[in-house]
Design a protein around this motif. Structure first.
Motif, PDB file in Angstrom:
ATOM      1  N   HIS A  67       0.841  -1.197   0.000  1.00  0.00           N
ATOM      2  CA  HIS A  67       0.000   0.000   0.000  1.00  0.00           C
ATOM      3  C   HIS A  67       0.879   1.251   0.000  1.00  0.00           C
ATOM      4  O   HIS A  67       1.842   1.350   0.764  1.00  0.00           O
ATOM      5  CB  HIS A  67      -0.907  -0.012   1.236  1.00  0.00           C
ATOM      6  N   ARG A 127       0.507   4.315   1.157  1.00  0.00           N
ATOM      7  CA  ARG A 127       0.597   5.108   2.399  1.00  0.00           C
ATOM      8  C   ARG A 127       0.870   4.246   3.625  1.00  0.00           C
ATOM      9  O   ARG A 127       1.641   4.633   4.490  1.00  0.00           O
ATOM     10  CB  ARG A 127      -0.692   5.907   2.611  1.00  0.00           C
ATOM     11  N   LEU A 144      -4.890   7.533   8.681  1.00  0.00           N
ATOM     12  CA  LEU A 144      -4.503   6.241   8.115  1.00  0.00           C
ATOM     13  C   LEU A 144      -5.469   5.127   8.506  1.00  0.00           C
ATOM     14  O   LEU A 144      -5.561   4.114   7.802  1.00  0.00           O
ATOM     15  CB  LEU A 144      -3.083   5.859   8.547  1.00  0.00           C
ATOM     16  N   GLU A 156      -8.006   4.135   5.889  1.00  0.00           N
ATOM     17  CA  GLU A 156      -7.359   3.395   4.810  1.00  0.00           C
ATOM     18  C   GLU A 156      -7.073   1.959   5.241  1.00  0.00           C
ATOM     19  O   GLU A 156      -7.238   1.024   4.453  1.00  0.00           O
ATOM     20  CB  GLU A 156      -6.075   4.105   4.371  1.00  0.00           C
ATOM     21  N   TRP A 157      -6.624   1.795   6.483  1.00  0.00           N
ATOM     22  CA  TRP A 157      -6.379   0.461   7.037  1.00  0.00           C
ATOM     23  C   TRP A 157      -7.677  -0.343   7.004  1.00  0.00           C
ATOM     24  O   TRP A 157      -7.695  -1.502   6.574  1.00  0.00           O
ATOM     25  CB  TRP A 157      -5.848   0.607   8.470  1.00  0.00           C
TER      26      TRP A 157
END
Length: 155
Positions: A47, A49, A101, A104-105
């Motif tokens: 990924h 980021r 984040l 996104e996780w």
């Protein structure tokens, strides 16, 4: 004292057996947890980021982390006591870690489950659990109650 210890051990065994049966009913077992962790963290590493943040913390220690995460999810799902770590402390001071984040996780975790979960129930259980964990970590790592102090709010 001995009877109390035996009673506690029996109680914990009952909790573990009930959890294992419920998880088995929706297709979750140790093999699935291993597959989930391996697949998900393989995607995390790639990924754009998440990968650099995780790799910055885990470079050279990915195998240890993978085993730790397998124990973590096994402990959460199967109630087997396999994990004894402190997640909040483990995430403190991680360079590049930020509250933005976590969505996104979660999105990556959801996509992984969509691809490999053995049932809708398994997917839903893991996502609800992951969302609670992400919320707890976000609050623990980034929430400042002073920012919500009504006396400090301007009109």
């Amino acid at each position: 004292m001995e009877q109390e210890l035996q009673a506690r051990a029996a109680h914990l065994a009952g909790i573990r057996e009930k959890a294992e049966a419920e998880m088995a009913r929706i297709g979750i077992d140790a093999a699935f947890i291993d597959r989930l962790v391996d697949t998900f963290y393989g995607r995390v590493q790639a990924h754009p980021r998440l990968g650099p943040v995780f790799d910055g913390r885990l470079a050279g220690r990915w195998p240890e982390h993978m085993e730790r995460m397998k124990r973590f999810w096994s402990s959460v799902a199967l109630k087997n006591g396999a994990y004894g770590g402190k997640p909040v402390q483990a995430h403190l001071g991680v360079e590049g870690m930020s509250a933005d984040l976590f969505p996104e996780w979660l999105a990556l975790f959801s996509a992984t489950l969509a691809d490999i979960a053995p049932s809708v129930e398994a997917r839903n259980w893991f996502m609800a659990t992951a969302e609670r964990i992400a919320k707890s970590l976000t609050l623990s790592l980034f929430y400042n109650p002073a920012l919500d102090d009504p006396a400090k709010k301007t009109v």
